[in-house]
Structures are given as structure tokens and as C-alpha cells.
Design a protein around this motif. Sequence first.
Motif, short mmCIF file in Angstrom:
data_model
loop_
_atom_site.label_atom_id
_atom_site.label_comp_id
_atom_site.label_asym_id
_atom_site.label_seq_id
_atom_site.Cartn_x
_atom_site.Cartn_y
_atom_site.Cartn_z
N UNK B 24 6.70 -15.08 3.50
CA UNK B 24 5.69 -14.15 4.00
C UNK B 24 5.18 -13.26 2.86
N UNK B 25 6.13 -12.72 2.08
CA UNK B 25 5.76 -11.84 0.97
C UNK B 25 6.44 -12.34 -0.30
N UNK B 26 5.67 -12.40 -1.41
CA UNK B 26 6.19 -12.97 -2.64
C UNK B 26 6.12 -11.96 -3.77
N UNK B 27 7.27 -11.48 -4.19
CA UNK B 27 7.32 -10.74 -5.45
C UNK B 27 6.32 -9.59 -5.53
N UNK B 28 6.28 -8.79 -4.50
CA UNK B 28 5.28 -7.71 -4.43
C UNK B 28 5.81 -6.44 -5.07
N UNK B 29 4.99 -5.81 -5.87
CA UNK B 29 5.35 -4.51 -6.45
C UNK B 29 4.24 -3.51 -6.13
N UNK B 40 -5.13 -1.53 3.24
CA UNK B 40 -4.44 -2.81 3.06
C UNK B 40 -5.12 -3.83 3.98
N UNK B 41 -5.74 -4.81 3.36
CA UNK B 41 -6.42 -5.82 4.17
C UNK B 41 -5.70 -7.16 4.05
N UNK B 42 -6.06 -8.05 4.93
CA UNK B 42 -5.46 -9.39 4.93
C UNK B 42 -5.72 -10.03 6.27
N UNK B 43 -5.72 -11.35 6.25
CA UNK B 43 -5.99 -12.06 7.51
C UNK B 43 -4.81 -11.91 8.47
N UNK B 44 -5.01 -12.36 9.70
CA UNK B 44 -3.91 -12.40 10.66
C UNK B 44 -2.77 -13.23 10.09
N UNK B 45 -1.56 -12.72 10.18
CA UNK B 45 -0.41 -13.48 9.71
C UNK B 45 -0.22 -13.44 8.20
N UNK B 47 0.96 -10.97 6.53
CA UNK B 47 2.18 -10.23 6.18
C UNK B 47 1.98 -8.72 6.10
N UNK B 48 0.83 -8.24 6.57
CA UNK B 48 0.56 -6.79 6.48
C UNK B 48 1.62 -6.00 7.27
N UNK B 49 1.82 -6.42 8.51
CA UNK B 49 2.77 -5.69 9.36
C UNK B 49 4.19 -5.81 8.81
N UNK B 50 4.53 -6.98 8.29
CA UNK B 50 5.87 -7.17 7.71
C UNK B 50 6.08 -6.20 6.55
N UNK B 51 5.06 -6.09 5.69
CA UNK B 51 5.17 -5.18 4.54
C UNK B 51 5.34 -3.74 5.03
N UNK B 52 4.58 -3.36 6.05
CA UNK B 52 4.68 -1.99 6.56
C UNK B 52 6.06 -1.74 7.16
N UNK B 53 6.58 -2.71 7.89
CA UNK B 53 7.89 -2.52 8.53
C UNK B 53 9.01 -2.42 7.49
N UNK B 54 8.85 -3.15 6.39
CA UNK B 54 9.85 -3.03 5.31
C UNK B 54 9.74 -1.64 4.68
N UNK B 215 -2.82 -11.87 0.36
CA UNK B 215 -3.27 -13.24 0.62
C UNK B 215 -2.18 -14.19 0.11
N UNK B 216 -1.76 -15.10 0.96
CA UNK B 216 -0.72 -16.05 0.56
C UNK B 216 0.56 -15.37 0.15
N UNK B 217 0.84 -14.22 0.74
CA UNK B 217 2.08 -13.50 0.43
C UNK B 217 1.99 -12.67 -0.83
N UNK B 218 0.85 -12.69 -1.51
CA UNK B 218 0.71 -11.95 -2.77
C UNK B 218 -0.28 -10.81 -2.61
N UNK B 219 -0.01 -9.77 -3.38
CA UNK B 219 -0.81 -8.55 -3.27
C UNK B 219 -1.80 -8.48 -4.44
N UNK B 220 -3.06 -8.24 -4.13
CA UNK B 220 -4.05 -8.07 -5.20
C UNK B 220 -4.82 -6.78 -4.96
N UNK B 221 -5.37 -6.23 -6.03
CA UNK B 221 -6.15 -5.01 -5.86
C UNK B 221 -7.62 -5.37 -5.76
N UNK B 222 -8.31 -4.76 -4.84
CA UNK B 222 -9.74 -5.02 -4.65
C UNK B 222 -10.52 -3.79 -5.11
N UNK B 223 -11.75 -4.00 -5.55
CA UNK B 223 -12.52 -2.82 -5.97
C UNK B 223 -12.96 -1.96 -4.79
#
Lengths: 233, 241
Positions: B24-29, B40-45, B47-54, B215-223
Motif C-alpha cells: 500500500x505504501x512504499x518507503x515514504x518519508x 494529500x491527493x490520490x485515487x481511491x485505494x 493509501x491516503x487513509x492508511x497513511x493518515x491512520x499510521x 500514487x502506486x504507494x509512493x509519495x510525490x510533491x505537486x506544485x
Amino acid sequence: MESLSAASYQALYLLFTGDSALWTIIGISFSVSVRALLYAAPFGILTAFLLAYFSFPGRRLLVSVFNTALSIPAVVVGLTLYILLSKAGPLGDWRLLFTQDAMILGQIFLCFPLLVAMAHSALQASDRRAWETALTLGASPLRALLTILHETRFGLIGALVASFGRIIAEVGSSMMLGGNILNYTRNIPTAIALETSKGSFAEGIALGLVLLSLALFLNILLGQVQGKGEVIQ
Amino acid sequence: MIPDTPQPWLKLERLSFSRGERTILKDISLDLRAGELTLLTGQNGSGKTTLLRILAGLLKPHQAGFQFAGNRRKWRQSYRFLREQICYLHQHPYLFDCSVYDNIAYGLKRKKLSRQVITTRVGEALELISLEHLAQRNCHELSGGEKQRVAIARAWVLSPRLMLLDEPVSNLDKRSRGICYDLINRLQQQQIGVIYTSHEPQVGWLNLSRHIHLYGGELTMKPLQPEKPTVVELHKGTTGL
């Protein structure tokens, strides 16, 4: 054999004139069953909570065991405990056989599976967000558990009432473990069985009326409590 | 790191989480600073909610490092601290079966504050969300927008460092959305950090500090908007940055 109407009239007379023998039996019945429920309830509800909210090896097996145990006849529970508690049994040194404590033990074993199964259903249907919300607002796990119990109180009260109904009216276990000793272990169901076998219907009917009244009272109480828990339109 | 940026109070390092075979989440810092409003944006599923719960200390990651004000901690030492500092609000917030007042007072009672302090704080919270007139109303009788406001107020009274809002306006009408956006902007003014999740990158009413995307379990920064500088630095460990 006395006529049903005459026996019923005499039963009411015995009840309302405060016949001491009759009311002693009623007192023993309530005392034993209430204590059994008080001992069983905390562990039963906690077990149900653990089964509903946590994953651990054997969880599903435990749920199946409790569901299966619902259908164990009271007399089988009585027989098993009788063997264990009899002088030659492994727990014979406890000297519990034919005491109220033995009856309580039997009733705990009888109501525990029902309590766990019904409380588990209530807790399983509860909203997991309530648990997480309590934790994120700073509640300790114990406090969060109490919050969940409050949120599911209608289902849990139903479980308690059903469990009490099962043990207050059971005869098999109480007869075998209590021995039906007058003024000590004779409760309503064992007294009804005895009086009926003697052909003395008045006392049997009077005690039966008490059980019926109790069932009616518990149902009204449950209806009142659950009525407030209706879905808001 | 951008100069003059306040030190992060929490650093999340190399966080990973999987469910069964699925990562669900890969190596996020991620660094968290006071008063940041993060989208924090991302499609359904995604991992947004998972990240928040962690982040809220409610879900144990399979791997993660936490640094609180420079001190590195393991999960066992971290989750209690996270629960103390961070409040998580579900997409459909759960309100307890009691009055609005008691719901808002719930966390304050856990802190064993005096009744007078609790009354004052709850009064302030009710004023913040403009629901003083509903203080004694059972929460199950509230509208969706009112529930969301009560949930925000219930978290706000605890003065958390960070509030995690999981798609808080997804089911609200335009007016209720406006009220919620206003509330969220006010949280930021009080130096309460907010992570706000949404499917949509357009949340024009919010005074965002940064926009991150899963996206795909990875976190990217958007402008963000061109004129609006970002104050965040995501670690090199985060893929795509």
C-alpha cells in the motif's frame, strides 16, 4: 388431582400472603442466578470484545466453539460438573457439590457462551470508527472499551437479559449440582419439578407465575431500553 | 532545505505498509511542521487513509522510523505520542451517542481537566463552529455538515499539533463546504497543522502550504499555485522527488 382453577387460586394466595417457603425458594433462585450473571458478564463481554475487535490465531475457532456451546443442554453441563466436583472427581477436594456455589458455577457455564455469542454479535455490528475515534481523542484502551460498550449498550443489555432468562429457568444443572435441598439449593425450576412430581400443583403454578412475570418484566424492560435506541428518522 | 523553514516536529522515515501481498505504501518519508496545511491527493485505494491512520498512531506500519524533535523512536515508543499530538477525523466522522456538548468534551474529560475548564473550552469550540444553539442536541440528530463541524471542534479543543482530515467535505453541500474550509484555514492560523485528503487537486478555498500526491504507494510533491512557495522538503528516500 386438584382442579387447575383451584390450584391457580391457591398459588396466588401463597404468593400474595408472603408464604415464607415459597419466597425463600424465589430468593435462592434470584440470588444464585444474579451472582452467576455478575461473575460471567465482565469476562463474557470482554471475551466478545476481543473476538470482535482483535485478530489472533484461533479467533474463528473460538467463535465457532462459543456458537456450538449455545446448544449444549443444561443437564450435560450439570453432569460434566457433577463428575468433576464429586468426591472421586478431580475437583472433589473443593467440596462444592450440592452447594449454591456449585449451582452458580453451572449457571456460569450455561450463560457464558450465550453471553459471548450475543455480545459478540452486538460488538461485531458496532462501528470500528468509534474505537479509533476514542483513541485519537486521547482515551486509554480501557476507556475506549467502555465507550464502545456504551455505544453498543442496547445489544449488550439484550445479551444480559437473554443470559439471565436462560439460567433463571434452567433445571437440569441446578438439580444435579445443587441437589434440590430445601432452604439452601432449592430454586424455582427444581421446586416446580419436585412439586409437580408430588402432585402439589399450587406451589408449582405459583413459582411458574413468578417465572412468567419475570419473563414479562424483562421483555418490557428490554423493550423500553431498546425503544430509545431506535433509528432516528 | 529552504532557509528560515521551521524545524519539523515530526519526521517520518521510510514508511512501508502492505496488506497481504499488496504493497500500500512504499518507503515514504515526510516532514511535519507546525501550522502547515497539506493537501494529500490520490485515487481511491491509493493509501491516503492508511497513511493518515499510521500517522495518527492507529495502525502499525510494517517498517517506519519516527523522529520527534530530533529523537529517533521505534513504533512502540511512538504510537502513544502520535495519539497525543495528532487527531484523526474519519471521512464520515463518528460522533458518540450523546449530546454535542458531551462529544466535544470527550477528549477534555480524558485529560482530567476541571469541570470549569471543560465548560469554557467547549463553549469556545461551540462558538468556533457556530453551533452554540445545538449544545444539548443528540449528535445523531445533526446534519452531515453539522456533524463534520462538531468533529473538527472535538479535535480542536484538544489543541493537537496536527489534524488529519480524511476527505472532510466529500459529502457536503456548497455552504457546508465553505464553512468547513473557513474552519480549516482558522486552524492553520492557530498553528495547528492540517493534512487534508481529497480526490481533487482543486481546493481553492484553502490556504495550502503544500500539495503531496500518493500514487502506486509512493509519495510525490505537486506544485501549488505559482505565486505560492512551498515550505516542505520531502526526503530523498521518497521516490520521484
